[in-house]
Motif scaffolding. Structure first.
Motif, mmCIF file in Angstrom:
data_model
loop_
_atom_site.group_PDB
_atom_site.id
_atom_site.type_symbol
_atom_site.label_atom_id
_atom_site.label_comp_id
_atom_site.label_asym_id
_atom_site.label_seq_id
_atom_site.Cartn_x
_atom_site.Cartn_y
_atom_site.Cartn_z
ATOM 1 N N LYS A 6 0.676 -1.630 0.011
ATOM 2 C CA LYS A 6 -0.188 -0.089 -0.059
ATOM 3 C C LYS A 6 0.950 1.212 -0.169
ATOM 4 O O LYS A 6 1.512 1.567 0.569
ATOM 5 C CB LYS A 6 -0.892 -0.124 1.431
ATOM 6 C CG LYS A 6 -2.367 -0.646 1.310
ATOM 7 C CD LYS A 6 -2.902 -0.603 2.134
ATOM 8 C CE LYS A 6 -4.457 -1.183 2.106
ATOM 9 N NZ LYS A 6 -5.228 -1.020 2.921
ATOM 10 N N PRO A 7 0.763 2.337 -0.797
ATOM 11 C CA PRO A 7 1.544 3.624 -0.669
ATOM 12 C C PRO A 7 1.049 4.399 0.674
ATOM 13 O O PRO A 7 0.114 3.928 1.432
ATOM 14 C CB PRO A 7 0.942 4.152 -2.398
ATOM 15 C CG PRO A 7 -0.619 3.635 -2.747
ATOM 16 C CD PRO A 7 0.048 2.576 -1.495
ATOM 17 N N ARG A 8 1.544 5.017 0.678
ATOM 18 C CA ARG A 8 2.399 5.464 2.330
ATOM 19 C C ARG A 8 1.386 7.367 1.263
ATOM 20 O O ARG A 8 2.771 7.998 1.043
ATOM 21 C CB ARG A 8 2.840 5.889 3.292
ATOM 22 C CG ARG A 8 3.623 3.993 3.567
ATOM 23 C CD ARG A 8 4.605 3.878 4.122
ATOM 24 N NE ARG A 8 4.869 4.272 5.212
ATOM 25 C CZ ARG A 8 4.212 3.698 5.970
ATOM 26 N NH1 ARG A 8 3.435 2.291 6.090
ATOM 27 N NH2 ARG A 8 3.991 3.765 7.708
ATOM 28 N N ILE A 9 0.015 7.612 2.256
ATOM 29 C CA ILE A 9 0.635 8.873 1.552
ATOM 30 C C ILE A 9 -0.236 10.335 2.824
ATOM 31 O O ILE A 9 -0.636 9.676 3.791
ATOM 32 C CB ILE A 9 -1.054 9.026 1.028
ATOM 33 C CG1 ILE A 9 -1.276 8.388 -0.519
ATOM 34 C CG2 ILE A 9 -1.595 10.622 0.298
ATOM 35 C CD1 ILE A 9 -0.214 8.474 -0.932
ATOM 36 N N ALA A 10 0.942 11.183 2.991
ATOM 37 C CA ALA A 10 0.963 12.120 3.835
ATOM 38 C C ALA A 10 -0.529 13.549 3.148
ATOM 39 O O ALA A 10 -0.229 13.928 2.023
ATOM 40 C CB ALA A 10 2.258 12.860 4.174
ATOM 41 N N ILE A 11 -1.262 13.531 4.369
ATOM 42 C CA ILE A 11 -2.741 14.592 4.270
ATOM 43 C C ILE A 11 -2.413 15.650 4.917
ATOM 44 O O ILE A 11 -2.335 15.488 6.168
ATOM 45 C CB ILE A 11 -3.729 13.710 3.906
ATOM 46 C CG1 ILE A 11 -3.964 12.708 3.018
ATOM 47 C CG2 ILE A 11 -4.898 14.557 4.111
ATOM 48 C CD1 ILE A 11 -5.708 12.375 2.897
ATOM 49 N N ILE A 12 -2.506 16.776 4.068
ATOM 50 C CA ILE A 12 -1.996 18.043 5.402
ATOM 51 C C ILE A 12 -3.846 18.685 4.930
ATOM 52 O O ILE A 12 -4.072 19.024 3.623
ATOM 53 C CB ILE A 12 -1.280 18.830 5.099
ATOM 54 C CG1 ILE A 12 -0.945 19.291 3.745
ATOM 55 C CG2 ILE A 12 0.110 18.267 5.275
ATOM 56 C CD1 ILE A 12 0.178 20.144 3.410
ATOM 57 N N PRO A 13 -4.074 19.924 6.149
ATOM 58 C CA PRO A 13 -5.665 20.595 5.797
ATOM 59 C C PRO A 13 -5.823 21.193 4.753
ATOM 60 O O PRO A 13 -6.583 21.608 4.789
ATOM 61 C CB PRO A 13 -5.698 20.412 7.192
ATOM 62 C CG PRO A 13 -4.484 20.704 7.701
ATOM 63 C CD PRO A 13 -3.454 19.564 7.933
ATOM 64 N N GLY A 14 -4.468 21.574 4.563
ATOM 65 C CA GLY A 14 -4.904 23.313 3.959
ATOM 66 C C GLY A 14 -4.615 24.157 4.659
ATOM 67 O O GLY A 14 -4.558 24.199 5.989
ATOM 68 N N ASP A 15 -5.746 25.398 4.217
ATOM 69 C CA ASP A 15 -5.769 26.646 4.889
ATOM 70 C C ASP A 15 -6.831 26.505 5.559
ATOM 71 O O ASP A 15 -8.333 26.052 5.530
ATOM 72 C CB ASP A 15 -6.377 27.697 4.383
ATOM 73 C CG ASP A 15 -6.023 29.133 4.555
ATOM 74 O OD1 ASP A 15 -7.086 28.844 5.801
ATOM 75 O OD2 ASP A 15 -5.786 29.493 4.366
#
Length: 335
Positions: A6-15
């Motif tokens: 499985k790929p490891r994806i970082a997600i950030i919330p933006g503004d």
């Protein structure tokens, strides 16, 4: 069941003042999203909780220490402290949101540079807030390149379903466009389209190049850029056996794209492509940080302060961005 690939994806919330945190809360509810990748939510716990409340969704924050980032599975949370809850002004440009956006982005990039994650998805940033917080570059893409020390050619790429656009010029005034169109700038835009399409699995793409002038200059009557500059570059690519065609009048070239006759359109300036793409599918548009060594995507729309905090934001473009990220060859997808 364990999925080692499985790929490891970082997600950030933006503004945090915009619809970004809400969008991610909704994304995590979509069928198969959690099954398709190991997801690391990067950012302050209170921002993710704010998004869950706005979306009226339950988001279980599985907060982990940095020492476990290399081995987590499923959905996990890396807690940061970039701002205080009372500093966030929903639906307004503010320093705290800009500062938080930059710090979250830097943290995700640091993880990517260390090889701990395979790609990054960020919700929309507000450029005014980023500038207020100290960003000196034109936009977040220039900021990313400088932060990771990348000096090669890179540019924002827009994707709608199976249509891609790259730009010869981007964030400059219309008055500067013509003098920035030359063999090098056109070649870079074509090469960027070709390389990115190959990352998405299209080995032999058809790239259409838009003209600058009305009616593609009408044999020089309305300008000679097509004859003197754009046309010769296209001919060079054709001689190297690449399927590059044009220059096509900009008021018809997107009909070819819409009919799936071409895989990408190279435009001469920002709005030449943006207007067409957003009219064809604003709610599905994705922006790719083209040319960078780290796969990075974001929905093409903005922070939508007019509806921020109301729980009515559409997750469609964010979902498309997530799916596109999984198609990138640098990301080891399992779907």
């Amino acid at each position: 069941m364990k999925h080692p690939m499985k790929p490891r994806i970082a997600i950030i919330p933006g503004d945090p003042s915009g619809i970004g945190p809400e969008l991610i809360a909704k994304l995590l509810q979509e069928t198969d999203v959690k099954e398709a990748a190991n997801i690391l939510l990067v950012g302050d716990a209170h921002i993710w909780k704010q998004g869950a409340k706005q979306a009226r969704k339950d988001v279980d924050l599985n907060t982990i220490p940095r020492s476990e980032i290399s081995s987590f599975e499923g959905v996990a949370h890396l807690n940061l402290q970039t701002c205080e809850p009372e500093e966030i002004e929903v639906a307004n440009i503010c320093l705290a949101s800009g500062r938080s956006s930059l710090r979250n982005l830097e943290s995700a990039l640091d993880l990517a540079k260390r090889g701990l994650i395979d790609g990054i998805l960020f919700s929309p940033f507000n450029k005014a807030a980023l500038t207020l917080a100290g960003m000196e570059e034109q936009d977040e893409h220039q900021f990313i390149a400088k932060y990771i020390g990348f000096s090669g050619h890179h540019s924002e790429i827009n994707v709608l379903d199976d249509i891609m656009t790259t730009r010869v010029t981007s964030h400059i005034s219309l008055g500067e466009v013509a003098r920035n169109i030359n063999e090098l700038s056109i070649s870079r835009a074509i090469d960027l389209a070709a390389v990115t399409l190959k990352r998405f699995g299209i080995e032999y793409p058809h790239i259409a190049v838009a003209a600058l002038n009305p009616h593609a200059g009408d044999n020089g009557k309305f300008g000679r850029e097509e004859i003197d500059v754009i046309g010769p570059v296209i001919q060079n690519y054709q001689q190297s056996q690449m399927k590059v065609t044009g220059p096509w009048p900009s008021d018809t070239v997107f009909l070819k794209a819409q009919n799936r006759e071409v895989d990408a359109v190279v435009t001469m300036y920002h709005d030449q492509g943006q207007i067409a793409m957003k009219l064809m599918g604003f709610e599905r548009g994705v922006t790719v940080a083209g040319g960078l060594p780290i796969p990075i995507v974001t929905p093409a729309h903005g922070t939508a302060f007019d509806i921020a905090g109301q729980g009515v934001a559409s997750v469609s473009a964010t979902l498309q961005a997530f799916r596109l990220l999984l198609r990138t060859r640098h990301v080891n997808a399992v779907i």
